[in-house]
Write a protein that holds these residues in place. Structure first.
Motif, PDB file in Angstrom:
ATOM      1  N   VAL A 179      58.661  14.817  27.450  1.00 57.28           N
ATOM      2  CA  VAL A 179      58.196  14.789  26.060  1.00 57.28           C
ATOM      3  C   VAL A 179      59.381  14.462  25.161  1.00 57.28           C
ATOM      4  O   VAL A 179      60.539  14.593  25.554  1.00 57.28           O
ATOM      5  CB  VAL A 179      57.582  16.146  25.649  1.00 57.28           C
ATOM      6  CG1 VAL A 179      56.387  16.497  26.517  1.00 57.28           C
ATOM      7  CG2 VAL A 179      58.618  17.264  25.688  1.00 57.28           C
ATOM      8  N   GLU A 180      59.085  14.050  23.936  1.00 50.09           N
ATOM      9  CA  GLU A 180      60.133  13.722  22.982  1.00 50.09           C
ATOM     10  C   GLU A 180      60.829  14.986  22.481  1.00 50.09           C
ATOM     11  O   GLU A 180      60.209  16.035  22.351  1.00 50.09           O
ATOM     12  CB  GLU A 180      59.522  12.967  21.802  1.00 50.09           C
ATOM     13  CG  GLU A 180      58.926  11.620  22.181  1.00 50.09           C
ATOM     14  CD  GLU A 180      58.038  11.063  21.083  1.00 50.09           C
ATOM     15  OE1 GLU A 180      58.068   9.831  20.882  1.00 50.09           O
ATOM     16  OE2 GLU A 180      57.304  11.842  20.447  1.00 50.09           O
ATOM     17  N   GLU A 181      62.119  14.850  22.195  1.00 49.65           N
ATOM     18  CA  GLU A 181      62.914  15.959  21.663  1.00 49.65           C
ATOM     19  C   GLU A 181      63.708  15.481  20.456  1.00 49.65           C
ATOM     20  O   GLU A 181      64.612  14.639  20.620  1.00 49.65           O
ATOM     21  CB  GLU A 181      63.859  16.480  22.743  1.00 49.65           C
ATOM     22  CG  GLU A 181      64.854  17.518  22.300  1.00 49.65           C
ATOM     23  CD  GLU A 181      64.211  18.830  21.819  1.00 49.65           C
ATOM     24  OE1 GLU A 181      64.886  19.558  21.077  1.00 49.65           O
ATOM     25  OE2 GLU A 181      63.063  19.120  22.190  1.00 49.65           O
ATOM     26  N   GLY A 189      59.891  17.139  19.144  1.00 43.54           N
ATOM     27  CA  GLY A 189      58.560  16.610  19.375  1.00 43.54           C
ATOM     28  C   GLY A 189      57.474  17.576  18.946  1.00 43.54           C
ATOM     29  O   GLY A 189      57.733  18.545  18.229  1.00 43.54           O
ATOM     30  N   TYR A 190      56.273  17.317  19.422  1.00 41.43           N
ATOM     31  CA  TYR A 190      55.072  18.039  19.006  1.00 41.43           C
ATOM     32  C   TYR A 190      54.915  19.308  19.843  1.00 41.43           C
ATOM     33  O   TYR A 190      54.568  19.221  21.021  1.00 41.43           O
ATOM     34  CB  TYR A 190      53.873  17.122  19.166  1.00 41.43           C
ATOM     35  CG  TYR A 190      52.549  17.681  18.725  1.00 41.43           C
ATOM     36  CD1 TYR A 190      52.398  18.261  17.470  1.00 41.43           C
ATOM     37  CD2 TYR A 190      51.433  17.597  19.549  1.00 41.43           C
ATOM     38  CE1 TYR A 190      51.168  18.757  17.059  1.00 41.43           C
ATOM     39  CE2 TYR A 190      50.196  18.081  19.143  1.00 41.43           C
ATOM     40  CZ  TYR A 190      50.075  18.665  17.902  1.00 41.43           C
ATOM     41  OH  TYR A 190      48.857  19.148  17.495  1.00 41.43           O
ATOM     42  N   ARG A 208      53.777  20.173  24.091  1.00 37.27           N
ATOM     43  CA  ARG A 208      54.720  20.776  25.028  1.00 37.27           C
ATOM     44  C   ARG A 208      54.140  22.065  25.629  1.00 37.27           C
ATOM     45  O   ARG A 208      54.178  22.287  26.838  1.00 37.27           O
ATOM     46  CB  ARG A 208      56.035  21.069  24.303  1.00 37.27           C
ATOM     47  CG  ARG A 208      57.154  21.569  25.189  1.00 37.27           C
ATOM     48  CD  ARG A 208      58.354  21.994  24.364  1.00 37.27           C
ATOM     49  NE  ARG A 208      58.837  20.952  23.494  1.00 37.27           N
ATOM     50  CZ  ARG A 208      58.939  21.047  22.177  1.00 37.27           C
ATOM     51  NH1 ARG A 208      58.565  22.172  21.564  1.00 37.27           N
ATOM     52  NH2 ARG A 208      59.394  20.057  21.455  1.00 37.27           N
ATOM     53  N   LEU A 251      62.183   6.986  21.825  1.00 36.98           N
ATOM     54  CA  LEU A 251      62.527   7.708  23.050  1.00 36.98           C
ATOM     55  C   LEU A 251      63.594   6.959  23.838  1.00 36.98           C
ATOM     56  O   LEU A 251      63.489   5.749  24.046  1.00 36.98           O
ATOM     57  CB  LEU A 251      61.271   7.872  23.921  1.00 36.98           C
ATOM     58  CG  LEU A 251      61.416   8.751  25.166  1.00 36.98           C
ATOM     59  CD1 LEU A 251      61.253  10.218  24.802  1.00 36.98           C
ATOM     60  CD2 LEU A 251      60.367   8.357  26.214  1.00 36.98           C
ATOM     61  N   VAL A 273      54.458  10.362  24.294  1.00 38.54           N
ATOM     62  CA  VAL A 273      55.230   9.782  23.196  1.00 38.54           C
ATOM     63  C   VAL A 273      54.347   9.562  21.960  1.00 38.54           C
ATOM     64  O   VAL A 273      53.126   9.471  22.056  1.00 38.54           O
ATOM     65  CB  VAL A 273      55.868   8.426  23.599  1.00 38.54           C
ATOM     66  CG1 VAL A 273      56.997   8.616  24.581  1.00 38.54           C
ATOM     67  CG2 VAL A 273      54.817   7.472  24.165  1.00 38.54           C
ATOM     68  N   THR A 274      55.008   9.473  20.810  1.00 31.36           N
ATOM     69  CA  THR A 274      54.355   9.135  19.536  1.00 31.36           C
ATOM     70  C   THR A 274      55.069   7.912  18.976  1.00 31.36           C
ATOM     71  O   THR A 274      55.816   8.014  17.997  1.00 31.36           O
ATOM     72  CB  THR A 274      54.425  10.323  18.557  1.00 31.36           C
ATOM     73  OG1 THR A 274      55.798  10.735  18.414  1.00 31.36           O
ATOM     74  CG2 THR A 274      53.617  11.499  19.059  1.00 31.36           C
ATOM     75  N   GLN A 321      57.114   8.525  15.087  1.00 30.83           N
ATOM     76  CA  GLN A 321      57.586   9.605  15.940  1.00 30.83           C
ATOM     77  C   GLN A 321      57.429  10.952  15.234  1.00 30.83           C
ATOM     78  O   GLN A 321      57.805  11.113  14.071  1.00 30.83           O
ATOM     79  CB  GLN A 321      59.046   9.380  16.327  1.00 30.83           C
ATOM     80  CG  GLN A 321      59.503  10.148  17.559  1.00 30.83           C
ATOM     81  CD  GLN A 321      59.836  11.614  17.301  1.00 30.83           C
ATOM     82  OE1 GLN A 321      60.269  11.975  16.205  1.00 30.83           O
ATOM     83  NE2 GLN A 321      59.634  12.466  18.292  1.00 30.83           N
ATOM     84  N   TYR A 355      60.491  22.229  15.845  1.00 33.17           N
ATOM     85  CA  TYR A 355      59.959  21.168  16.691  1.00 33.17           C
ATOM     86  C   TYR A 355      60.877  20.862  17.873  1.00 33.17           C
ATOM     87  O   TYR A 355      60.627  19.915  18.611  1.00 33.17           O
ATOM     88  CB  TYR A 355      59.745  19.903  15.856  1.00 33.17           C
ATOM     89  CG  TYR A 355      58.736  20.107  14.754  1.00 33.17           C
ATOM     90  CD1 TYR A 355      57.379  19.942  14.991  1.00 33.17           C
ATOM     91  CD2 TYR A 355      59.139  20.504  13.481  1.00 33.17           C
ATOM     92  CE1 TYR A 355      56.442  20.154  13.992  1.00 33.17           C
ATOM     93  CE2 TYR A 355      58.215  20.712  12.466  1.00 33.17           C
ATOM     94  CZ  TYR A 355      56.875  20.540  12.732  1.00 33.17           C
ATOM     95  OH  TYR A 355      55.950  20.759  11.738  1.00 33.17           O
TER      96      TYR A 355
END
Length: 389
Positions: free
Chosen positions: A123-125, A127-128, A132, A152, A166-167, A171, A345
Motif C-alpha cells: 500500500v502507499e505510504e 495512504g488510506y 490498510r 508510488l 494505489v490511488t 494520491q 495516514y
C-alpha cells in the motif's frame, strides 16, 4: 411494566475476537466544528436533494419486491459503464461492473477473493488507513511503499507482494498524480510478478486543471487491474454507492463473494442513480460542484502559499490538499477548528509531519477565518543552530 435499561443489555460475555480486531480501533464520530477542514466530506448543500427525493420516490413505487442480482441493478451497471467510459476512459461493459456499498465494500470483496493468509499486500505510504486495516483484517501482511513526486516508488515494492493498492489519479492523502512513466512501470512490475493492482479512483471527477492521465485500467493490456470507484464523494456518503470493474477472470468469484456478503444493495437507490446519470443530472452536479471546490481550493492555496511554516503539496483535484510542516514547526489543537494531521495516514515509522485540509464541508466565506485560527496554533520554525565561536 417498567423495564430497566440494564435488563435490555446483552450479556458481557467471555468470547473474544481474533487478535487483529483488538488492534483496530472502533470508528470515532465525526467532529463538529465551526471551521470544518475534515477530509473526504462533500458539501451536502451542493447536492440536488429535492430532485433525488423525486427519483427515489418514483422507484419505491415501481420497484419489484424480490431479491436482485448480486452484480447490481442492470440499468445502473449500463449507466456506470457509459459514464466512466466517457469521463475516465475506463474500458468496461455493463457485465464488467459490480455495484457495491461504497468503495470500502469493493476493497473487501477483492480482498476476500484474492488474499491468502499471510500474503503480502503493498500500500502507499502515507495512504488510506481503512484500506490498510481491511487488508490486515483479512490476514494479509501489509507493507508500506513510499510515495514521491511521481507517485508510488515501484522499485520499493517488496518482491513478495502480489497485490498493490494505489490511488494514482489523486494520491491519498498527498494529492499528487502518478506520472505516466510510473504507471507504465507499475503495470510492467505487476506483469513480471504475476500481481494484481487495485486502482482506487475515489474523487477524480473534481479536477481543476488539465485533463487527467488515463487510469491504470485503460493502460492495462494483461487484465491485472481492478478499478474501484465511489459516488460517496460526488454525491453523498450516506448513499453508500460504489462499484468495481474487474478482469473477466475474477468476475464469477467477485459476484459470489458479493452474494455471500450481503446478496445485493438497495435496488430503489440503485435505480434512482441510474436515472440520475441517464438524465444528465450527475454530469450537471459534477460541473457545479467542481466550480465551487476549485474556488475553495484556490482560496486555501493562495492563503498558505506565503507561509514558510508549511510546504503545500501540488494538487489540482479532489476535496482536500496536503501541506507538510517545515522542520521544527508544530501545531497544537485550536478550539473551533477541525483539521487532520498527515501523521494519521502513516503506517510506518517515523510518521511524516503535516496537515491534510479538506474543503468539502467548509464554505468559501469561512475559509479565511478558519485558516487564521489554524495558523494561530502553529509554532514558528526555530532559527538554524549557529556554530560555536
Amino acid at each position: 411494566m417498567f423495564i430497566r435499561d440494564s435488563a435490555r443489555a446483552a450479556p458481557k460475555g467471555v468470547v473474544r475476537p481474533r487478535a487483529i480486531w483488538r488492534q483496530i480501533e472502533e470508528p470515532r464520530p465525526m467532529l463538529e466544528a465551526r471551521y470544518d477542514f475534515q477530509v473526504g466530506v462533500p458539501d451536502p448543500r451542493l447536492f440536488p436533494m429535492e430532485t433525488w427525493r423525486r427519483l427515489v420516490a418514483r422507484e419505491l413505487r415501481v420497484s419489484a419486491a424480490g431479491y436482485g442480482e448480486p452484480s447490481g441493478y442492470a440499468p445502473l451497471r449500463e449507466a456506470i459503464s457509459r459514464h466512466i467510459g466517457i469521463s475516465r476512459s475506463v474500458h468496461a461493459g455493463p457485465g464488467d461492473v459490480l455495484i457495491t456499498n461504497g468503495a470500502q465494500q469493493a476493497l473487501d470483496l477483492v480482498g476476500r477473493v484474492l488474499i491468502e493468509p499471510g500474503a503480502c499486500v503493498a500500500v502507499e505510504e502515507p495512504g488510506y488507513p481503512p484500506a490498510r486495516q481491511l487488508f490486515r483484517s483479512l490476514g494479509a501482511r501489509v507493507a508500506g511503499v513510499p510515495v514521491d513526486a511521481e507517485g508510488l516508488v515501484v522499485e520499493a515494492i517488496p518482491g513478495s507482494a502480489r497485490i498493490v493498492y494505489v490511488t494514482p489519479s489523486h494520491q491519498f492523502p498527498l494529492g499528487t498524480p502518478m506520472s505516466l512513466a510510473r504507471r507504465a512501470a507499475l503495470l510492467a512490475w505487476a506483469e513480471r510478478r504475476n500481481a494484481v493492482v487495485i486502482e482506487d479512483d475515489y474523487d477524480s471527477e473534481f479536477r481543476f486543471g488539465e485533463r487527467p492521465l488515463e487510469p491504470l485500467q485503460s493502460l492495462d493490456r494483461a487484465g491485472r487491474v481492478v478499478y474501484v470507484g465511489s459516488f460517496s464523494k460526488t454525491l453523498l456518503p450516506m448513499l453508500r454507492l460504489g462499484f468495481l470493474v474487474a478482469p473477466a477472470s475474477l468476475g464469477p468469484a467477485l459476484r459470489a463473494a458479493k452474494r455471500l456478503s450481503d446478496w445485493h444493495g438497495e435496488l430503489p437507490t440503485q435505480a434512482a442513480l441510474a436515472r440520475f446519470i441517464d438524465e444528465g443530472l450527475l454530469a450537471r452536479h459534477i460541473r457545479k460542484a467542481t466550480r465551487e471546490y476549485a474556488a475553495r481550493h484556490a482560496l486555501i492555496t493562495d492563503a498558505l502559499a506565503g507561509d514558510d511554516r508549511l510546504r503545500l503539496v501540488p494538487s489540482t483535484a479532489g476535496l482536500h490538499l496536503c501541506a507538510r510542516l517545515a522542520p521544527g514547526v508544530s501545531v497544537r489543537p485550536v478550539p473551533g477548528v477541525a483539521v487532520e494531521r498527515l501523521e494519521a495516514y502513516c503506517g510506518e515509522k517515523p510518521p511524516q509531519p503535516g496537515l491534510v485540509l479538506g474543503y468539502g464541508a467548509i464554505t468559501q466565506q469561512a475559509i479565511p477565518g478558519g485558516l487564521r485560527l489554524l495558523r494561530s496554533g502553529m509554532s514558528a520554525a526555530p532559527e538554524p543552530a549557529r556554530p560555536l565561536p
